[in-house]
Design a protein around this motif. Structure first.
Motif, PDB file in Angstrom:
ATOM      1  N   GLU A   1      52.461  11.383  15.912  1.00 34.82           N
ATOM      2  CA  GLU A   1      53.068  11.305  14.582  1.00 34.82           C
ATOM      3  C   GLU A   1      52.056  11.109  13.471  1.00 34.82           C
ATOM      4  O   GLU A   1      52.384  11.242  12.298  1.00 34.82           O
ATOM      5  CB  GLU A   1      54.078  10.149  14.533  1.00 34.82           C
ATOM      6  CG  GLU A   1      55.310  10.347  15.398  1.00 34.82           C
ATOM      7  CD  GLU A   1      55.032  10.074  16.864  1.00 34.82           C
ATOM      8  OE1 GLU A   1      54.023   9.388  17.157  1.00 34.82           O
ATOM      9  OE2 GLU A   1      55.800  10.558  17.712  1.00 34.82           O
ATOM     10  N   ILE A   2      50.798  10.796  13.802  1.00 35.30           N
ATOM     11  CA  ILE A   2      49.825  10.458  12.765  1.00 35.30           C
ATOM     12  C   ILE A   2      49.594  11.623  11.810  1.00 35.30           C
ATOM     13  O   ILE A   2      49.564  11.439  10.610  1.00 35.30           O
ATOM     14  CB  ILE A   2      48.496  10.017  13.406  1.00 35.30           C
ATOM     15  CG1 ILE A   2      48.614   8.564  13.835  1.00 35.30           C
ATOM     16  CG2 ILE A   2      47.350  10.162  12.416  1.00 35.30           C
ATOM     17  CD1 ILE A   2      47.323   7.930  14.255  1.00 35.30           C
ATOM     18  N   HIS A   3      49.460  12.821  12.353  1.00 37.34           N
ATOM     19  CA  HIS A   3      49.200  13.978  11.492  1.00 37.34           C
ATOM     20  C   HIS A   3      50.337  14.992  11.606  1.00 37.34           C
ATOM     21  O   HIS A   3      50.169  16.076  12.154  1.00 37.34           O
ATOM     22  CB  HIS A   3      47.857  14.629  11.850  1.00 37.34           C
ATOM     23  CG  HIS A   3      46.692  13.939  11.247  1.00 37.34           C
ATOM     24  ND1 HIS A   3      46.105  12.855  11.818  1.00 37.34           N
ATOM     25  CD2 HIS A   3      46.025  14.159  10.088  1.00 37.34           C
ATOM     26  CE1 HIS A   3      45.108  12.435  11.059  1.00 37.34           C
ATOM     27  NE2 HIS A   3      45.038  13.205   9.999  1.00 37.34           N
ATOM     28  N   ASN A   4      51.472  14.635  11.023  1.00 38.72           N
ATOM     29  CA  ASN A   4      52.623  15.517  11.147  1.00 38.72           C
ATOM     30  C   ASN A   4      52.558  16.716  10.205  1.00 38.72           C
ATOM     31  O   ASN A   4      53.420  17.587  10.240  1.00 38.72           O
ATOM     32  CB  ASN A   4      53.933  14.752  10.934  1.00 38.72           C
ATOM     33  CG  ASN A   4      53.964  14.027   9.595  1.00 38.72           C
ATOM     34  OD1 ASN A   4      53.165  14.323   8.707  1.00 38.72           O
ATOM     35  ND2 ASN A   4      54.867  13.067   9.456  1.00 38.72           N
ATOM     36  N   ARG A   5      51.525  16.797   9.339  1.00 37.67           N
ATOM     37  CA  ARG A   5      51.329  17.972   8.493  1.00 37.67           C
ATOM     38  C   ARG A   5      50.300  18.938   9.087  1.00 37.67           C
ATOM     39  O   ARG A   5      50.131  20.046   8.596  1.00 37.67           O
ATOM     40  CB  ARG A   5      50.862  17.557   7.092  1.00 37.67           C
ATOM     41  CG  ARG A   5      51.893  16.773   6.304  1.00 37.67           C
ATOM     42  CD  ARG A   5      51.281  16.277   5.010  1.00 37.67           C
ATOM     43  NE  ARG A   5      52.226  15.463   4.254  1.00 37.67           N
ATOM     44  CZ  ARG A   5      52.958  15.906   3.228  1.00 37.67           C
ATOM     45  NH1 ARG A   5      52.836  17.152   2.838  1.00 37.67           N
ATOM     46  NH2 ARG A   5      53.794  15.115   2.597  1.00 37.67           N
ATOM     47  N   LEU A   6      49.606  18.499  10.128  1.00 40.21           N
ATOM     48  CA  LEU A   6      48.550  19.316  10.715  1.00 40.21           C
ATOM     49  C   LEU A   6      49.162  20.529  11.427  1.00 40.21           C
ATOM     50  O   LEU A   6      49.976  20.382  12.336  1.00 40.21           O
ATOM     51  CB  LEU A   6      47.727  18.489  11.698  1.00 40.21           C
ATOM     52  CG  LEU A   6      46.401  19.104  12.154  1.00 40.21           C
ATOM     53  CD1 LEU A   6      45.435  19.213  10.983  1.00 40.21           C
ATOM     54  CD2 LEU A   6      45.785  18.274  13.273  1.00 40.21           C
ATOM     55  N   GLU A   7      48.729  21.743  11.014  1.00 38.29           N
ATOM     56  CA  GLU A   7      49.255  22.973  11.606  1.00 38.29           C
ATOM     57  C   GLU A   7      48.212  23.724  12.413  1.00 38.29           C
ATOM     58  O   GLU A   7      48.563  24.508  13.288  1.00 38.29           O
ATOM     59  CB  GLU A   7      49.795  23.894  10.508  1.00 38.29           C
ATOM     60  CG  GLU A   7      51.005  23.327   9.777  1.00 38.29           C
ATOM     61  CD  GLU A   7      51.608  24.313   8.801  1.00 38.29           C
ATOM     62  OE1 GLU A   7      50.975  25.371   8.565  1.00 38.29           O
ATOM     63  OE2 GLU A   7      52.699  24.045   8.268  1.00 38.29           O
ATOM     64  N   SER A   8      46.920  23.503  12.121  1.00 37.62           N
ATOM     65  CA  SER A   8      45.857  24.220  12.823  1.00 37.62           C
ATOM     66  C   SER A   8      44.802  23.231  13.300  1.00 37.62           C
ATOM     67  O   SER A   8      44.252  22.471  12.501  1.00 37.62           O
ATOM     68  CB  SER A   8      45.221  25.265  11.897  1.00 37.62           C
ATOM     69  OG  SER A   8      44.176  25.948  12.553  1.00 37.62           O
ATOM     70  N   LEU A   9      44.512  23.252  14.601  1.00 42.56           N
ATOM     71  CA  LEU A   9      43.545  22.324  15.194  1.00 42.56           C
ATOM     72  C   LEU A   9      42.586  23.091  16.081  1.00 42.56           C
ATOM     73  O   LEU A   9      42.993  23.842  16.968  1.00 42.56           O
ATOM     74  CB  LEU A   9      44.277  21.248  16.005  1.00 42.56           C
ATOM     75  CG  LEU A   9      43.400  20.239  16.754  1.00 42.56           C
ATOM     76  CD1 LEU A   9      42.568  19.410  15.786  1.00 42.56           C
ATOM     77  CD2 LEU A   9      44.268  19.329  17.624  1.00 42.56           C
ATOM     78  N   ASP A  10      41.279  22.899  15.833  1.00 43.53           N
ATOM     79  CA  ASP A  10      40.219  23.548  16.599  1.00 43.53           C
ATOM     80  C   ASP A  10      39.286  22.453  17.097  1.00 43.53           C
ATOM     81  O   ASP A  10      38.651  21.760  16.303  1.00 43.53           O
ATOM     82  CB  ASP A  10      39.474  24.538  15.696  1.00 43.53           C
ATOM     83  CG  ASP A  10      38.367  25.295  16.420  1.00 43.53           C
ATOM     84  OD1 ASP A  10      37.726  24.709  17.309  1.00 43.53           O
ATOM     85  OD2 ASP A  10      38.125  26.454  16.077  1.00 43.53           O
TER      86      ASP A  10
ATOM     87  N   ASN B   1      53.489  19.209  15.038  1.00 47.84           N
ATOM     88  CA  ASN B   1      53.799  20.387  14.227  1.00 47.84           C
ATOM     89  C   ASN B   1      52.724  21.470  14.277  1.00 47.84           C
ATOM     90  O   ASN B   1      52.699  22.357  13.425  1.00 47.84           O
ATOM     91  CB  ASN B   1      54.041  19.977  12.768  1.00 47.84           C
ATOM     92  CG  ASN B   1      55.361  19.255  12.601  1.00 47.84           C
ATOM     93  OD1 ASN B   1      56.357  19.652  13.178  1.00 47.84           O
ATOM     94  ND2 ASN B   1      55.362  18.179  11.831  1.00 47.84           N
ATOM     95  N   LEU B   2      51.847  21.412  15.264  1.00 47.09           N
ATOM     96  CA  LEU B   2      50.789  22.412  15.373  1.00 47.09           C
ATOM     97  C   LEU B   2      51.364  23.813  15.556  1.00 47.09           C
ATOM     98  O   LEU B   2      52.284  24.040  16.338  1.00 47.09           O
ATOM     99  CB  LEU B   2      49.878  22.104  16.565  1.00 47.09           C
ATOM    100  CG  LEU B   2      48.837  20.998  16.411  1.00 47.09           C
ATOM    101  CD1 LEU B   2      48.021  20.878  17.684  1.00 47.09           C
ATOM    102  CD2 LEU B   2      47.921  21.270  15.228  1.00 47.09           C
ATOM    103  N   LYS B   3      50.767  24.772  14.803  1.00 45.28           N
ATOM    104  CA  LYS B   3      51.097  26.180  14.965  1.00 45.28           C
ATOM    105  C   LYS B   3      49.946  26.951  15.594  1.00 45.28           C
ATOM    106  O   LYS B   3      50.156  27.980  16.224  1.00 45.28           O
ATOM    107  CB  LYS B   3      51.449  26.802  13.611  1.00 45.28           C
ATOM    108  CG  LYS B   3      52.740  26.279  13.016  1.00 45.28           C
ATOM    109  CD  LYS B   3      53.058  26.984  11.708  1.00 45.28           C
ATOM    110  CE  LYS B   3      54.377  26.500  11.123  1.00 45.28           C
ATOM    111  NZ  LYS B   3      54.681  27.175   9.836  1.00 45.28           N
ATOM    112  N   VAL B   4      48.710  26.442  15.389  1.00 41.74           N
ATOM    113  CA  VAL B   4      47.509  27.078  15.932  1.00 41.74           C
ATOM    114  C   VAL B   4      46.682  26.026  16.651  1.00 41.74           C
ATOM    115  O   VAL B   4      46.377  24.972  16.076  1.00 41.74           O
ATOM    116  CB  VAL B   4      46.666  27.727  14.815  1.00 41.74           C
ATOM    117  CG1 VAL B   4      45.407  28.357  15.398  1.00 41.74           C
ATOM    118  CG2 VAL B   4      47.470  28.762  14.046  1.00 41.74           C
TER     119      VAL B   4
END
Length: 753
Positions: free
Chosen positions: A585-594, A615-618
């Motif tokens: 829940e800490i980074h619920n706006r994060l959509e792309s993680l590398d 909420n990751l998309k990538v």
């Protein structure tokens, strides 16, 4: 800014082998494509050249792309390359770009290397296809063709040009025809009515509009957008057709662009002119442009969190109006690169010159129907202005093109790269234009460039209004920029690793940070005052090197609103059972993680607990052991659309079994250097997958046959894998074609692999 354009054009070569412009409807050239493909794949074994000639806007590049990407063409040749020449060019950089496409290598060519010889060697004994798009003079062809070996392998070179004399000198030209009236009407209908049919009462008036476009596809497409916004009444369409009828071909082209421009809202006009200032045939990174628009206050929003969305909407709008061409999309469908048609760019350039590079700009606000600010008077920085400043000791008061009443309020737009090749003293120029918002100097090593008589720190000292800064230095210090209270984008190319300093936390308005070598070092003992500082506006961050010891709540709470994060993990030894993210829940706006891990990590006793933001998309992972726990955590991501796995190992045996997993939203899957020999998957494992990319998986035996039953699958691409993997990909394609009766699935396997 003529010299600037030449300099940048020399440094950039447009590669359009993957060009897929959604705003182009291809009509009327089926026979031409078949004839040209026959010329390319049949005939003599000698090296042969085909030159296609036609005026601007006729569709030469679109035709060349269709031929290049045709499956029969791709299957026939061992290697291929597609690049654009333009009016200004560098032979060395063109050859280097062709070499990269031919070999698949991305390394930079050293200055002492003979790139022409390297290319000749790479093409030797191969059947190759080289497409040289938009050649303007015969001299360019003479220089380039020397590097293309002439052997009896059936190699082909295809050239497009708008200059008939050039085409004739190269070979017997193939004259690209205009669309006939029926084809013109078909294209207009597709653009105006999409999937609907034209109302019968508009047929006659619509046909007249199409006929009066005189067979030029670009003119038809641009006029289709304009008429599509008009009232669907016969009288309105007839009047539009009448206006078109009196214009010649050249007038038609510029009139179409002018009309498209006139129909834009003010903020889109400014955005388009800004884009038109890029060099010819420049492939523009969309993410960079959006940041530049924001920095120059061409787009704004009361809710600052949506600045990027507002900018993206503007870009999409210009693409939908056919004023821009998408050259490459990301795996999630977002625009990655786009280009401006020569005619549109020429119009923008002439428009800027006509207005003496001055614009009254009202920032667009998508949240308010009325504008929140008065117009700003802005001038683009260009060569003539720079020359006059140099001539008059950098005094704005002496500049003739700036009126006396304008000198107090005039602001400067440094677009898109500040540096002018004619500027002899960049330091003095910047000091006297200190209100600029954008400074892009990635092409200049600030410490070694002869223009600089002072250090980078002193150069940046007076630039307090910068919102966008991109620099190339040997060693960077955050003290140089900590006084820039409005800075939103910071990009640093550096040869030495940069460590966090207390000054970093002073820049509260930072939205995007991209630093080539960046290590997080906590210094709370010397910075008690800001140990709890939070950068709430930061949205994209990377690629930073982070020690495992610092991967805790103290780290993450400082960036609560991140949307894109790229990390390189270091110093993992001695940290058992450690969670990268404490809670999802800490980074619920994060959509792309590398995330990439160091060599050797994947074979260590894993401390990596797989807790991912929900909420990751990538997601891109490199260098880890793919445990069942990690796979389950990835599959649990309900919004994940793109998954990239690099340098992957497996804890027990080299087998990846996902028959019991379901990646519900996954559309793009890439596996590279995955250390596995067997892959088990069910039809339900990837229910909406569209693209599968497998590279350098030399141990893998085959692609699971269940992929043939995935209705959404459209592309399988295989590079440097075993013959059995290549055969399994072809078997899946053949099965789909036999079952469905058409080519729903494409399989790309480069021959040189």
């Amino acid at each position: 800014m003529e010299n600037f354009e030449k300099t940048t054009a020399n440094a950039r070569v447009s590669t359009r082998c993957s060009f897929s412009s959604d705003n182009e409807e291809f009509v009327g050239f089926k026979e031409d494509i078949e004839q040209i493909i026959q010329k390319l794949t049949g005939g003599t074994k000698e090296r042969d050249v085909i030159s296609i000639v036609g005026m601007a806007g006729l569709g030469k590049t679109t035709l060349a792309r269709k031929v290049y990407n045709n499956r029969s063409t791709a299957d026939h040749f061992d290697v291929r390359a597609f690049c654009t020449i333009s009016q200004t060019y560098s032979i060395r950089k063109l050859l280097a770009e062709i070499l990269k496409q031919v070999t698949g290598e991305k390394r930079d060519i050293k200055e002492d290397e003979d790139v022409a010889d390297l290319l000749r060697r790479a093409l030797f004994c191969k059947r190759y296809l080289i497409i040289l798009d938009d050649i303007w003079n015969y001299e360019a062809w003479e220089e380039l063709q020397l590097s293309f070996p002439s052997m009896e392998r059936g190699s082909r070179i295809m050239v497009t040009t708008r200059v008939q004399e050039v085409a004739t000198q190269i070979s017997d030209p193939y004259f690209l025809r205009f669309l006939d009236e029926e084809e013109s009407w078909e294209l207009l209908q597709k653009k105006v009515f999409k999937h609907e049919s034209c109302p019968s009462e508009l047929n006659e008036a619509g046909f007249e509009v199409a006929r009066n476009c005189k067979g030029l596809p670009l003119v038809i497409v641009l006029n289709a957008v304009i008429i599509g916004q008009k009232e669907r009444k016969v009288s309105v369409w007839q009047e539009f057709a009448k206006d078109l009828s009196s214009l010649g071909l050249e007038e038609q082209s510029m009139k179409a662009v002018q009309s498209s421009y006139d129909n834009l809202e003010d903020h889109l006009k400014h955005c388009l002119l800004y884009i038109g200032y890029f060099p010819e045939d420049y492939s523009i990174p969309a993410s960079d442009l959006l940041k530049l628009w924001i920095a120059e206050e061409l787009v704004q929003n009361i809710d600052t969190e949506n600045l990027e969305k507002s900018s993206k909407d503007c870009l999409t709008d210009l693409v939908n109006r056919s004023l821009l061409m998408v050259s490459k999309r990301r795996s999630n469908g977002d625009i990655k690169y786009f280009m401006v048609h020569d005619l549109v760019r020429e119009f923008c350039s002439s428009k800027l010159k006509e207005e003496e590079f001055k614009q009254r700009i009202v920032p667009y606000n998508s949240s308010q129907p009325s504008y929140p600010k008065d117009p700003r008077l802005c001038m683009y920085i260009h060569d003539k202005l720079v020359n006059q400043l140099e001539l008059h000791g950098y005094s704005i008061d002496e500049i003739q093109m700036v009126g006396s009443e304008e000198k107090v309020s005039l602001e400067f737009i440094a677009h898109p790269r500040f540096y002018s090749s004619r500027c002899m003293d960049l330091f003095s120029l910047l000091v006297n234009l200190k209100l600029i918002r954008v400074l892009h100097l990635l092409d200049i090593n600030m410490e070694s460039a002869w223009e600089f008589q002072s250090s980078p720190a002193s150069l940046l000292e007076n630039l307090t209004h910068l919102k966008y800064l991109a620099i190339f230095v040997k060693k960077f210090d955050f003290k140089w920029v900590s006084h820039m209270n409005d800075l939103q984008t910071l990009r640093v190319l550096s040869h030495q690793r940069i460590k966090t300093s207390p000054d970093f936390w002073k820049m509260k308005k930072l939205r995007h940070v991209d630093i080539s070598e960046f290590s997080f070092i906590w210094e709370d003992s010397t910075l008690e005052e800001s140990s709890q500082t939070v950068l709430e506006n930061l949205k994209t961050f990377g690629k930073c090197r982070v020690s495992v010891a610092d991967m805790n709540r103290k780290f993450w709470w400082r960036f609560p609103n991140l949307e894109e994060l790229r990390l390189s993990i270091v110093n993992f030894h001695g940290m058992p059972n450690y969670s990268l993210f404490p809670t999802p829940e800490i980074h619920n706006r994060l959509e792309s993680l590398d995330i990439s891990f160091p060599i050797g990590f994947s074979r260590s006793i894993g401390w990596f607990k797989s807790v991912f933001p929900t909420n990751l998309k990538v997601l891109s992972l490199a260098g880890i052991s793919l445990t069942q726990e990690i796979v389950s955590s990835i599959a649990a991501l309900q919004k994940l659309e793109t998954l990239k796995l690099f340098f992957i190992h497996f804890t027990c045996n080299p087998q990846w079994d996902v028959t019991d997993q379901e990646f519900k939203a996954l559309r793009y899957l890439k596996l590279e250097l995955a250390d596995m020999n067997q892959w088990e998957s069910a039809e339900t494992s990837f229910p909406v997958l569209e693209k599968l990319f497998i590279k350098d998986c030399e141990q893998l035996e085959e692609i699971p046959s269940s992929f043939a039953d995935i209705e959404s699958l459209r592309l399988i691409k295989v590079i440097n894998c075993s013959k059995s993997v290549r055969d399994s990909a072809q078997s899946i394609r053949q099965y789909v074609e036999d079952m469905q009766g058409y080519e729903r699935l494409q399989v790309h396997i480069p021959k040189n692999y």
